[in-house]
Design a protein around this motif. Sequence first.
Motif, PDB file in Angstrom:
ATOM      1  N   ALA A  15       1.208   4.134  -2.806  1.00  0.00           N
ATOM      2  CA  ALA A  15       1.301   5.594  -2.322  1.00  0.00           C
ATOM      3  C   ALA A  15       1.732   6.216  -3.626  1.00  0.00           C
ATOM      4  O   ALA A  15       2.227   7.936  -3.485  1.00  0.00           O
ATOM      5  CB  ALA A  15       0.940   5.883  -0.688  1.00  0.00           C
ATOM      6  N   ALA A  16       3.113   5.908  -3.043  1.00  0.00           N
ATOM      7  CA  ALA A  16       4.478   6.859  -3.983  1.00  0.00           C
ATOM      8  C   ALA A  16       4.191   6.717  -4.708  1.00  0.00           C
ATOM      9  O   ALA A  16       4.370   7.306  -5.353  1.00  0.00           O
ATOM     10  CB  ALA A  16       6.095   5.932  -3.385  1.00  0.00           C
ATOM     11  N   HIS A  17       3.696   5.708  -5.464  1.00  0.00           N
ATOM     12  CA  HIS A  17       3.621   5.325  -7.463  1.00  0.00           C
ATOM     13  C   HIS A  17       3.209   6.694  -7.636  1.00  0.00           C
ATOM     14  O   HIS A  17       2.519   7.455  -8.467  1.00  0.00           O
ATOM     15  CB  HIS A  17       2.865   4.355  -7.331  1.00  0.00           C
ATOM     16  N   GLU A  18       1.609   6.833  -6.320  1.00  0.00           N
ATOM     17  CA  GLU A  18       0.765   7.766  -7.339  1.00  0.00           C
ATOM     18  C   GLU A  18       1.398   8.563  -6.855  1.00  0.00           C
ATOM     19  O   GLU A  18       1.429  10.012  -7.763  1.00  0.00           O
ATOM     20  CB  GLU A  18      -0.431   7.043  -5.768  1.00  0.00           C
ATOM     21  N   GLU A  19       2.493   9.746  -6.061  1.00  0.00           N
ATOM     22  CA  GLU A  19       2.511  10.540  -5.907  1.00  0.00           C
ATOM     23  C   GLU A  19       3.285  11.220  -7.311  1.00  0.00           C
ATOM     24  O   GLU A  19       3.450  11.950  -7.539  1.00  0.00           O
ATOM     25  CB  GLU A  19       3.652  10.702  -4.686  1.00  0.00           C
ATOM     26  N   ALA A  20       4.263   9.332  -7.480  1.00  0.00           N
ATOM     27  CA  ALA A  20       5.442   9.553  -9.121  1.00  0.00           C
ATOM     28  C   ALA A  20       4.122  10.546  -9.785  1.00  0.00           C
ATOM     29  O   ALA A  20       4.479  11.476 -10.349  1.00  0.00           O
ATOM     30  CB  ALA A  20       6.336   8.781  -8.541  1.00  0.00           C
TER      31      ALA A  20
ATOM     32  N   VAL B 267       0.732  -0.941   0.133  1.00  0.00           N
ATOM     33  CA  VAL B 267      -0.251   0.254   0.434  1.00  0.00           C
ATOM     34  C   VAL B 267       0.903   1.260  -0.253  1.00  0.00           C
ATOM     35  O   VAL B 267       0.390   2.145  -0.690  1.00  0.00           O
ATOM     36  CB  VAL B 267      -1.253   0.246   1.053  1.00  0.00           C
ATOM     37  N   THR B 268       1.790   1.485   0.823  1.00  0.00           N
ATOM     38  CA  THR B 268       2.901   2.661   0.563  1.00  0.00           C
ATOM     39  C   THR B 268       3.634   2.069  -0.330  1.00  0.00           C
ATOM     40  O   THR B 268       3.347   3.240  -1.723  1.00  0.00           O
ATOM     41  CB  THR B 268       3.811   2.229   1.879  1.00  0.00           C
ATOM     42  N   TRP B 269       3.808   1.379  -1.342  1.00  0.00           N
ATOM     43  CA  TRP B 269       4.316   0.958  -2.792  1.00  0.00           C
ATOM     44  C   TRP B 269       3.663   1.719  -3.535  1.00  0.00           C
ATOM     45  O   TRP B 269       3.571   3.187  -4.237  1.00  0.00           O
ATOM     46  CB  TRP B 269       4.907  -0.005  -3.089  1.00  0.00           C
TER      47      TRP B 269
ATOM     48  N   ARG C   8       7.978   0.346 -13.332  1.00  0.00           N
ATOM     49  CA  ARG C   8       8.200  -0.132 -12.103  1.00  0.00           C
ATOM     50  C   ARG C   8       7.172  -1.358 -11.864  1.00  0.00           C
ATOM     51  O   ARG C   8       5.963  -1.894 -11.937  1.00  0.00           O
ATOM     52  CB  ARG C   8       7.774   1.283 -11.168  1.00  0.00           C
TER      53      ARG C   8
ATOM     54  N   VAL D 177       2.036  12.313  -9.656  1.00  0.00           N
ATOM     55  CA  VAL D 177       1.550  13.829  -9.664  1.00  0.00           C
ATOM     56  C   VAL D 177       2.818  13.820 -10.089  1.00  0.00           C
ATOM     57  O   VAL D 177       2.337  15.603 -10.465  1.00  0.00           O
ATOM     58  CB  VAL D 177       0.766  13.508  -8.084  1.00  0.00           C
TER      59      VAL D 177
END
Lengths: 224, 224
Positions: free
Chosen positions: A114-119, A110-112, A219, A121
């Motif tokens: 979230a980080a992916h979503e941020e990337a 899940v953290t992954w 990724r 954006v």
Amino acid sequence: MADKEVDFVSGFKVGEKLYRAGTDIVEEGLADHHIYTLYKGWACRYHMMEDGRRQILSVLLPGDLIGLQSAMFTEPEHSVSALTNVTLCVFERNRFFELYEKQPSLGFDVTWIAAHEEALVDDNLLTVGRRSAAERIAYLLVSLHDRLEPLGLVVDDSFDFPLTQYHISDALGLSLVHTNKTLKKLMQRQLIAISDRRVRIGDQLQLRELAKYEGNKRRPRPLI
Amino acid sequence: MADKEVDFVSGFKVGEKLYRAGTDIVEEGLADHHIYTLYKGWACRYHMMEDGRRQILSVLLPGDLIGLQSAMFTEPEHSVSALTNVTLCVFERNRFFELYEKQPSLGFDVTWIAAHEEALVDDNLLTVGRRSAAERIAYLLVSLHDRLEPLGLVVDDSFDFPLTQYHISDALGLSLVHTNKTLKKLMQRQLIAISDRRVRIGDQLQLRELAKYEGNKRRPRPLI
DNA sequence: CGACGGATTGAGGTTTATCAACGGGTGTGG
DNA sequence: CCACACCCGTTGATAAACCTCAATCCGTCG
């Protein structure tokens, strides 16, 4: 994915839900006790200002998670709108916390995500901040292409494209009129063709070059 | 925060590290085996295009995490630059995975932080996509004010401000010249005063109104 | 002293926005 | 069935916002 994890996720799932094109799945400021996975269809996260200006923050495609922010905070800070008819898998938000306790590896995933979503954006911010109108449109189409391809949704350089020009302009920080005129030029140059809610990329290389596209960072994706 | 968690995080910490203003803490594409917490000073995440265009993705303040994306992916997709002299707490990236196994609640907090970071970028995207130059600058200053305040770094409506106009323009998607002229107008209107690497907000209300600032969403923050 | 980073300013040009209008398609109520 | 509204796309004219180029100034540092 280990059986145990699959079992856990399955048990976690509450059901499915349908939304019609144009309706809101998540509304800013309205607490929601569910988390969703976009199973089929397109959606977008957006934020609307009081005076009506709208910014689309990201486009959501099948497999994407909806409502992670609402799960972490008390209320969502953006809305999510269905761009097509959409089917979602629904999960209990309250049981979300269990996940970290019982299946740490899924918590990591899940953290992954979230980080992916941020990337994603991050990329959009770069586009809106530093690319010209034509570059922005090229970028949008190329990046969608590359996200749709692994989903098997690209056939012969073309794919369904439910965004209206109004959506495009709000995603790219442009006015509607300018979007229209810029699109037209790209079509005249044969770089792209749009009709009938469908895009065909006429010249991948040129379009990527125009977009200054750097995204070959594939990724490996955890499945959740 | 429970003692066990504190112990765990402490054991996790490898040491401290200093960087001088202007140097890069993380470089795009260069794998890094550490994760950092910004202990003191300012930094920014940015992305640079081949032709030199740069977009600052977010400003990092004390307490922020650096390198979460690099921890999740094989290599970072943005660089991080120190805006001031900076001191970091260093953690082992390899031991990061342990965290999810041994202290699930901390794993949850990390996801929280990732979601929080994304929300910040969302805001920046809205700003760059839909606000005018003056609104963007107002927004930048007000949002920094509200992030610095809980850290005790705002005194009497003023705070240290290490960004050059060059940074401001790259954060807001503006040209340097236009940034300068817009800043000057805001100063003439007495909304802000900048000198000596320090900002004073002259009129909070007007500045917030100009910025169309909506951010009173205080989120309780996990400590990690 | 010269070099350099940062701020400043004016002139002129390009990009993008705004305003206003029109056309085609679709759905809906009379 | 037609009239009408509405969404989406299109187009031209005009204005504003923003950018680029070019130069200057100031302070700091070697």
